[in-house]
Motif scaffolding. Structure first.
Motif, PDB file in Angstrom:
ATOM      1  N   GLN A 184      47.859  41.746  57.725  1.00 56.98           N
ATOM      2  CA  GLN A 184      47.689  42.088  56.489  1.00 56.98           C
ATOM      3  C   GLN A 184      47.902  40.138  55.693  1.00 56.98           C
ATOM      4  N   ARG A 185      46.861  39.273  55.848  1.00 56.78           N
ATOM      5  CA  ARG A 185      47.054  38.574  54.487  1.00 56.78           C
ATOM      6  C   ARG A 185      46.458  38.499  53.394  1.00 56.78           C
ATOM      7  N   ARG A 186      47.628  39.225  52.537  1.00 56.10           N
ATOM      8  CA  ARG A 186      47.157  39.348  51.765  1.00 56.10           C
ATOM      9  C   ARG A 186      47.142  37.757  50.388  1.00 56.10           C
ATOM     10  N   LEU A 187      45.565  37.923  49.564  1.00 57.88           N
ATOM     11  CA  LEU A 187      46.161  36.705  48.614  1.00 57.88           C
ATOM     12  C   LEU A 187      46.362  37.065  47.079  1.00 57.88           C
ATOM     13  N   PRO A 188      47.438  37.670  46.965  1.00 60.36           N
ATOM     14  CA  PRO A 188      47.359  38.245  45.289  1.00 60.36           C
ATOM     15  C   PRO A 188      46.905  36.944  44.498  1.00 60.36           C
ATOM     16  N   PRO A 189      45.355  37.010  43.667  1.00 63.58           N
ATOM     17  CA  PRO A 189      44.778  36.350  42.595  1.00 63.58           C
ATOM     18  C   PRO A 189      45.888  35.761  41.708  1.00 63.58           C
ATOM     19  N   VAL A 190      44.832  34.307  41.451  1.00 66.59           N
ATOM     20  CA  VAL A 190      46.291  33.736  40.509  1.00 66.59           C
ATOM     21  C   VAL A 190      46.653  35.250  38.660  1.00 66.59           C
ATOM     22  N   ALA A 191      45.566  35.523  38.604  1.00 66.41           N
ATOM     23  CA  ALA A 191      46.046  35.910  36.502  1.00 66.41           C
ATOM     24  C   ALA A 191      46.887  37.330  37.153  1.00 66.41           C
ATOM     25  N   MET A 192      46.554  37.891  38.647  1.00 65.86           N
ATOM     26  CA  MET A 192      47.516  38.899  38.334  1.00 65.86           C
ATOM     27  C   MET A 192      48.469  38.641  39.087  1.00 65.86           C
TER      28      MET A 192
END
Length: 393
Positions: A184-192
């Protein structure tokens, strides 16, 4: 059951007990309200005591207790796990590791077998690598590969502990293939990420009993985790001693190198906000201010004491759940607090060497997990052949 040797009369033993009929290895401690206890030696050969009954226990009850103890099957997996959990080696582990091992033990000993009894009741000396592999494959096949991997690591450690102390001759869990865990290598978007930080700040200003509110420290933790590329446990263990003139001195775990994160207006604002929130809590609760800076936690809960990692995890999960219910993000967009560290490393400017120095990772291969940025490269090019070569037949 071992027959008791002839005892000398003990005037402290309750009068309703026939001292000549007492089972072996059972003794009476008359101090306080009195206790019956048994004596045994641990794996280090040291004499140990275990209380087994109060002073008013009957002779029949004492015999029943000793019969049960003598009939305990010392060859089973359940018995070996219990010995490991009672050992000093287990008590030296961190609370989170002990909790994980307790969970893995329950999963193991309660596994159903084709023999009609749980795995914990089987003789450990009859275990084989093939049996352990089937067990791991079975748990992983239920859609829980991470659970199977945890159980395998626990079983390896217990069997190795037992092998080193003579409980078993071999470690059949060695060499067993571990299941492939989900990555689970999740990368949240900067805007979110920025929207959720602003949302946490707004909800943190509400009274704690108002619907939809969240702890005021949550947005601060999110900022520090991103800006300093820290784990959640590393944020909640920051103190005033980590505040230097040049920046924030990190306190990284798992062998990562510490570094100093230079002050920026955003980092300074988050740090000062944490101190201001702490001051409000301490003033409202008349909490004494420790003199030594390392005794002053930066992130505190509503009680005024240092925020625990479990408390932070609970607040985070509630915040994410409420954000999904409010339609701020979708269920599949949900991410963990640890992913803010991945976002911070990915957003760190510079080369991979710069990112590794900023993250504190000793091994460059860790950047493949935490740095998900795409490098901007030039297209391949080669010199054009000369006219004489192109026109040559």
């Amino acid at each position: 059951m071992k027959k008791a040797r002839k005892r000398k009369h003990n005037p402290h033993i309750p009068s309703h007990i026939d001292q000549a009929a007492l089972p072996a290895a059972v003794y009476f401690d008359h101090r306080g309200s009195g206790n019956w206890y048994m004596s045994h030696r641990d794996e280090h050969g040291k004499q140990r005591r275990r209380n087994i009954a109060p002073a008013d226990a009957t002779l029949a009850e004492l015999h029943g207790i000793m019969d049960e103890a003598s009939n305990t099957d010392r060859e089973t997996l359940r018995y070996l796990c219990q010995q490991f959990h009672d050992s000093p080696k287990f008590t030296e582990l961190s609370p989170r590791t002990r909790d994980d091992y307790a969970y893995c033990r329950d999963v193991l000993v309660n596994q159903d077998t084709r023999m009609g009894k749980p795995l914990g009741d089987l003789a450990i000396r009859r275990f084989s690598p093939a049996l352990v592999q089937r067990l791991v494959d079975k748990i992983a096949g239920e859609g829980t590969p991470s659970k199977a991997a945890h159980v395998l690591r626990y079983l390896r450690r217990v069997l190795q502990w037992g092998r080193n102390r003579g409980y078993v001759d071999t470690n059949p869990a060695q060499g067993v293939e571990a299941p492939a865990e989900r990555k689970q290598r999740r990368l949240p978007p900067v805007a979110m990420m920025e929207v959720l930080i602003d949302r946490a700040k707004a909800l943190g200003r509400l009274h704690r009993n108002e619907p939809g509110s969240c702890p005021a420290y949550l947005s601060i933790v999110m900022e520090l985790a991103y800006l300093c590329r820290l784990r959640g446990i590393e944020v909640v263990t920051l103190t005033d001693a980590n505040e230097l003139d040049s920046g924030v001195l990190t306190n990284r775990r798992k062998g990562s190198r510490d570094n100093i994160v230079r002050w920026t207006p955003r980092l300074r604002a988050a740090w000062d906000e944490a101190k201001a929130y702490r001051a409000r809590i301490w003033t409202a609760r008349s909490y004494p201010t420790p003199i030594q800076p390392e005794r002053r936690p930066l992130i505190v809960g509503n009680h005024g004491m240092a925020l625990s990692k479990s408390g932070l995890d609970t607040a985070w999960q509630r915040f994410m759940g409420k954000s999904i219910d409010a339609g701020v993000l979708l269920e599949e967009q949900r991410y963990g607090l640890h992913d803010l560290k991945r976002r911070g490393i990915t957003d760190t400017p510079g080369t991979r060497a710069d990112k590794q120095q900023a993250s504190g990772h000793r091994d460059q291969s860790m950047l493949d997990i935490y740095d998900l940025s795409l490098p901007l490269v030039d297209p391949s090019d080669s010199p054009l052949p000369s006219l004489s070569l192109r026109n040559k037949p």
